[in-house]
Design a protein around this motif. Structure first.
Motif, PDB file in Angstrom:
ATOM      1  N   MET A   1       1.042   0.751 -22.128  1.00 29.64           N
ATOM      2  CA  MET A   1       2.462   1.046 -21.850  1.00 29.64           C
ATOM      3  C   MET A   1       2.501   2.326 -21.391  1.00 29.64           C
ATOM      4  N   VAL A   2       3.285   2.730 -20.211  1.00 30.03           N
ATOM      5  CA  VAL A   2       3.568   4.081 -19.789  1.00 30.03           C
ATOM      6  C   VAL A   2       4.992   4.271 -19.621  1.00 30.03           C
ATOM      7  N   PRO A  25      -3.930   3.755  -0.291  1.00 25.61           N
ATOM      8  CA  PRO A  25      -2.907   3.232  -0.712  1.00 25.61           C
ATOM      9  C   PRO A  25      -2.951   2.824  -2.328  1.00 25.61           C
ATOM     10  N   PRO A  26      -1.623   2.420  -2.905  1.00 24.45           N
ATOM     11  CA  PRO A  26      -1.818   2.223  -4.325  1.00 24.45           C
ATOM     12  C   PRO A  26      -2.522   0.894  -4.780  1.00 24.45           C
ATOM     13  N   VAL A  27      -3.040   0.785  -5.682  1.00 23.76           N
ATOM     14  CA  VAL A  27      -3.905  -0.627  -5.918  1.00 23.76           C
ATOM     15  C   VAL A  27      -2.938  -1.822  -6.106  1.00 23.76           C
ATOM     16  N   GLY A  28      -3.561  -2.925  -5.907  1.00 20.57           N
ATOM     17  CA  GLY A  28      -2.816  -4.206  -5.867  1.00 20.57           C
ATOM     18  C   GLY A  28      -2.005  -4.257  -7.144  1.00 20.57           C
ATOM     19  N   LEU A  50       0.919  -0.991 -17.169  1.00 19.09           N
ATOM     20  CA  LEU A  50      -0.057  -0.661 -15.962  1.00 19.09           C
ATOM     21  C   LEU A  50      -1.437  -0.865 -16.577  1.00 19.09           C
ATOM     22  N   THR A  51      -2.410  -1.319 -15.656  1.00 19.10           N
ATOM     23  CA  THR A  51      -4.043  -1.502 -15.857  1.00 19.10           C
ATOM     24  C   THR A  51      -4.437  -0.131 -15.817  1.00 19.10           C
ATOM     25  N   GLN A  52      -5.626   0.031 -16.135  1.00 21.72           N
ATOM     26  CA  GLN A  52      -6.288   1.368 -16.009  1.00 21.72           C
ATOM     27  C   GLN A  52      -6.325   1.786 -14.533  1.00 21.72           C
ATOM     28  N   SER A  57      -4.622   4.939  -9.794  1.00 18.38           N
ATOM     29  CA  SER A  57      -3.931   5.082  -8.711  1.00 18.38           C
ATOM     30  C   SER A  57      -2.768   5.817  -8.586  1.00 18.38           C
ATOM     31  N   TRP A  58      -1.680   5.650  -9.448  1.00 13.74           N
ATOM     32  CA  TRP A  58      -0.601   6.413  -9.600  1.00 13.74           C
ATOM     33  C   TRP A  58      -0.966   8.103  -9.888  1.00 13.74           C
TER      34      TRP A  58
END
Length: 66
Positions: A1-2, A25-28, A50-52, A57-58
């Protein structure tokens, strides 16, 4: 969690909003998570799961280090 403060969430929204204009672009799935994020209104923090790959990506998109 972020957990993000409002200004970080705003920057993340801009990042995913510019997806079609970015060279990388950002990941899917990141845009959907941003759209459905929840805010703890007591402390005014946004929570995203979020996934790793999404976190990486962020970080790349916002220029964050660490």
């Amino acid at each position: 969690m972020v957990e993000l403060i409002p200004s970080q969430m705003a920057a993340l929204r801009v990042f995913v909003g510019l997806a079609d204009q970015l060279r990388v672009p950002p990941v899917g799935g990141l845009a959907e998570l941003v759209r459905t994020a929840s805010c703890d209104h007591g402390i005014k923090w946004w929570r995203l799961y979020l996934t790793q790959k999404q976190m990486e990506s962020w970080r790349m998109g916002c220029g964050c280090t660490g």
